[in-house]
Design a protein around this motif. Structure first.
Motif, PDB file in Angstrom:
ATOM      1  N   VAL A   1       4.673  17.462 -64.093  1.00 36.14           N
ATOM      2  CA  VAL A   1       5.019  18.781 -64.639  1.00 36.14           C
ATOM      3  C   VAL A   1       4.316  18.994 -65.977  1.00 36.14           C
ATOM      4  O   VAL A   1       3.740  20.065 -66.234  1.00 36.14           O
ATOM      5  N   ILE A   2       4.336  17.969 -66.824  1.00 37.32           N
ATOM      6  CA  ILE A   2       3.648  18.057 -68.118  1.00 37.32           C
ATOM      7  C   ILE A   2       2.154  18.263 -67.902  1.00 37.32           C
ATOM      8  O   ILE A   2       1.513  19.077 -68.573  1.00 37.32           O
ATOM      9  N   GLY A   3       1.592  17.525 -66.946  1.00 35.21           N
ATOM     10  CA  GLY A   3       0.170  17.655 -66.633  1.00 35.21           C
ATOM     11  C   GLY A   3      -0.194  19.051 -66.159  1.00 35.21           C
ATOM     12  O   GLY A   3      -1.252  19.580 -66.503  1.00 35.21           O
ATOM     13  N   VAL A   4       0.693  19.672 -65.371  1.00 35.42           N
ATOM     14  CA  VAL A   4       0.463  21.038 -64.901  1.00 35.42           C
ATOM     15  C   VAL A   4       0.370  21.992 -66.081  1.00 35.42           C
ATOM     16  O   VAL A   4      -0.548  22.823 -66.170  1.00 35.42           O
ATOM     17  N   PHE A   5       1.322  21.877 -67.021  1.00 34.41           N
ATOM     18  CA  PHE A   5       1.327  22.773 -68.179  1.00 34.41           C
ATOM     19  C   PHE A   5       0.121  22.537 -69.084  1.00 34.41           C
ATOM     20  O   PHE A   5      -0.463  23.485 -69.618  1.00 34.41           O
TER      21      PHE A   5
ATOM     22  N   THR B   1      -2.832  21.458 -68.081  1.00 33.70           N
ATOM     23  CA  THR B   1      -3.972  22.029 -67.359  1.00 33.70           C
ATOM     24  C   THR B   1      -3.973  23.550 -67.457  1.00 33.70           C
ATOM     25  O   THR B   1      -5.033  24.170 -67.654  1.00 33.70           O
ATOM     26  N   ILE B   2      -2.803  24.164 -67.322  1.00 34.42           N
ATOM     27  CA  ILE B   2      -2.692  25.627 -67.400  1.00 34.42           C
ATOM     28  C   ILE B   2      -3.110  26.130 -68.776  1.00 34.42           C
ATOM     29  O   ILE B   2      -3.905  27.075 -68.900  1.00 34.42           O
ATOM     30  N   ILE B   3      -2.596  25.497 -69.815  1.00 33.50           N
ATOM     31  CA  ILE B   3      -2.907  25.933 -71.182  1.00 33.50           C
ATOM     32  C   ILE B   3      -4.398  25.789 -71.472  1.00 33.50           C
ATOM     33  O   ILE B   3      -5.033  26.682 -72.037  1.00 33.50           O
TER      34      ILE B   3
ATOM     35  N   LYS C   1     -13.712  23.871 -71.242  1.00 37.49           N
ATOM     36  CA  LYS C   1     -14.557  23.319 -70.194  1.00 37.49           C
ATOM     37  C   LYS C   1     -13.990  22.005 -69.676  1.00 37.49           C
ATOM     38  O   LYS C   1     -13.598  21.134 -70.450  1.00 37.49           O
ATOM     39  N   GLY C   2     -13.961  21.857 -68.353  1.00 37.84           N
ATOM     40  CA  GLY C   2     -13.449  20.622 -67.765  1.00 37.84           C
ATOM     41  C   GLY C   2     -11.949  20.482 -67.903  1.00 37.84           C
ATOM     42  O   GLY C   2     -11.440  19.353 -67.928  1.00 37.84           O
ATOM     43  N   SER C   3     -11.228  21.600 -67.977  1.00 43.35           N
ATOM     44  CA  SER C   3      -9.773  21.555 -68.198  1.00 43.35           C
ATOM     45  C   SER C   3      -9.054  20.788 -67.094  1.00 43.35           C
ATOM     46  O   SER C   3      -8.084  20.071 -67.361  1.00 43.35           O
ATOM     47  N   ILE C   4      -9.516  20.928 -65.857  1.00 40.57           N
ATOM     48  CA  ILE C   4      -8.853  20.242 -64.742  1.00 40.57           C
ATOM     49  C   ILE C   4      -9.037  18.732 -64.853  1.00 40.57           C
ATOM     50  O   ILE C   4      -8.092  17.952 -64.677  1.00 40.57           O
ATOM     51  N   LEU C   5     -10.264  18.299 -65.185  1.00 37.43           N
ATOM     52  CA  LEU C   5     -10.523  16.872 -65.354  1.00 37.43           C
ATOM     53  C   LEU C   5      -9.739  16.319 -66.536  1.00 37.43           C
ATOM     54  O   LEU C   5      -9.145  15.228 -66.451  1.00 37.43           O
ATOM     55  N   ILE C   6      -9.692  17.065 -67.631  1.00 37.77           N
ATOM     56  CA  ILE C   6      -8.917  16.635 -68.806  1.00 37.77           C
ATOM     57  C   ILE C   6      -7.440  16.495 -68.441  1.00 37.77           C
ATOM     58  O   ILE C   6      -6.760  15.563 -68.879  1.00 37.77           O
TER      59      ILE C   6
END
Length: 453
Positions: free
Chosen positions: A181-185, A187-189, A196-201
């Motif tokens: 859940v934390i990872g989802v938020f 990634t969203i932010i 750049k590379g927000s999904i990988l980060i």
């Protein structure tokens, strides 16, 4: 790079493409752990399957890069591996060698179909509304996979599915779900801020946070319950085991195999692989804006040929059907637009042969935020479908296609239901001229599939 992949023409650059390729690999890396586990049920050596999966992924994805210049990656398809292990081997009683031979024959058939442009014609025959629906349905489907990988969506005897109880088993399943859940938020932010590379980060950040929780004692590994240490181990793979599966599809005993049943097995693989691949190509390319004004993918023939070669090579190497992965959408969402994204992913699959334990240590809850976020990005294509009353003949089949994918847990089921309903509704409503003849043929074949297969 510019000469090979035409980066400027696709409004991208080397850095973006490499980050996209890494992102795709990170979301696909789970297959290196799951595929050996599933195929070992069929009696196959897990290390050999791991090596075969890596090599088949490299060959298929490299073909996609250089033949089609598309940012799509290939690996052993989920669902198809389970069909091989649990239905063909355990259910029908065939050896895994015979199952691999059936996949090899399927790959040869696909190569012939690709050379004769039949697969390309099928792609072009699907109306644009259904292509948009496939993208939306895949978005829901992979988001659902992400929720499952995160441990947020769990089975329930009454409602089939429910949200996890965070307080129960908090140090294992509870904390993993919370980290997702934390990872989802995160990634969203990062996505909102156009990082750049927000999904990988998001993937790496969630994984690192999990390791910190393990150090602090908040996460406690429990091997018996399936919760292992989040820290990767540095050990090399035993390459001598590769001989256990390589070329075994040709060392078979067909004396106890019924010819009719064997043909049914081949066509079962053929049907699922064909429409899973088409669905992935349609969904991902639609979201990436790669389709032309007529809803066609310019390099579709080369892409389908790469997929066919990967399936054939995978069977020889010793793994289940190799197909285009829906997780390619993660790399596309990160900006990937050319074959440089694909070749980056391919090289990482090759490297992972040396350090497979490191890559397979990426926990599923860390990749889950990427799948959920990509699901949102693909779902946004729903705005391109007209749901007005004068457009119900195309809107309702699109709706049924979207609905079927996550609920029946299959891209191909969504496509088949969408095509059948599209043809039937148009014929009954007197709009036969709007239906491509090939769509009618596909609808009949799908109906026959449900009756006989």
């Amino acid at each position: 790079m510019e000469k090979i992949f035409r980066l400027k023409e696709h409004n991208t650059d080397i850095k973006t493409e490499i980050v996209a390729g890494i992102t795709t690999f990170m979301t696909m890396a789970y297959i290196l752990a799951i595929n050996p586990a599933i195929l070992s049920v069929a009696g196959m050596d897990s290390t050999a399957v791991l090596l075969a999966t890596c090599m088949a992924s490299f060959i298929g994805t490299a073909c996609m890069a250089f033949m089609a210049n598309l940012p799509f990656a290939l690996s052993a398809g989920m669902g198809l591996n389970a069909f091989m292990a649990y239905t063909v081997v355990q259910g029908y009683g065939y050896s895994w060698q015979v199952a691999l031979f059936a996949i090899f024959i399927e790959g040869i058939i696909f190569i012939v179909l690709s050379l004769t442009s039949i697969r390309e014609a099928i792609f072009d025959a699907i109306p644009l509304s259904l292509k948009k629906a496939v993208s939306v349905g895949m978005g829901l489907f992979i988001a659902f996979i992400g929720l499952q990988n995160a441990g947020l969506a769990v089975a329930d005897s009454s409602t089939l599915i429910k949200i996890v109880d965070f307080t129960e088993n908090f140090r294992t399943s509870g904390i993993c779900a919370l980290l997702a859940v934390i990872g989802v938020f995160v990634t969203i932010i990062l996505s909102i801020k156009n990082v750049k590379g927000s999904i990988l980060i998001g993937i790496l950040g969630t994984w690192v946070l999990g390791m910190l929780c393990e150090v602090a004692g908040i996460y406690t590994p429990d091997a018996q319950a399936g919760y292992y240490t989040l820290f990767p181990t540095l050990r090399l793979t035993d390459f001598s085991r590769f001989g256990e599966t390589f070329g075994q599809c040709f060392h078979i005993d067909m004396s106890n195999v019924g010819i009719l049943n064997f043909i049914v097995v081949i066509f079962s693989f053929l049907f699922v692989d064909l429409f899973d691949t088409l669905g992935t190509l349609i969904g991902v390319s639609t979201k990436a804006g790669m389709l032309d004004e007529n809803g066609r993918l310019p390099n579709i023939k080369a892409a389908l040929m790469a997929d066919s070669i990967a399936t054939t090579a995978g069977a020889v190497l010793g793994t289940s059907t190799t197909t285009t992965f829906v997780e390619s959408s993660a790399g596309v969402a990160a900006g990937g637009r050319t074959g440089l994204t694909a070749i980056t992913t391919a090289v990482l699959f090759l490297i992972s042969m040396l350090f497979a334990p490191v890559f397979t240590a990426i926990p599923s809850f860390a990749t889950a935020p990427a799948l959920i976020m990509v699901g949102f990005l693909m779902f946004s294509s729903i705005t391109d479908i007209r749901f007005t009353g004068d457009n119900y003949t195309t809107a309702i089949p699109a709706y049924l296609c979207i609905l079927a994918m996550p609920l029946f847990y299959s891209i191909s089921e969504g496509i088949s239901i969408g095509i059948i309903s599209y043809v039937l509704i148009h014929l009954i409503c007197g709009k036969r001229k709007e239906v491509n003849w090939l769509m009618t043929v596909l609808a009949i074949l799908f109906i026959l599939k449900y009756i006989f297969l």
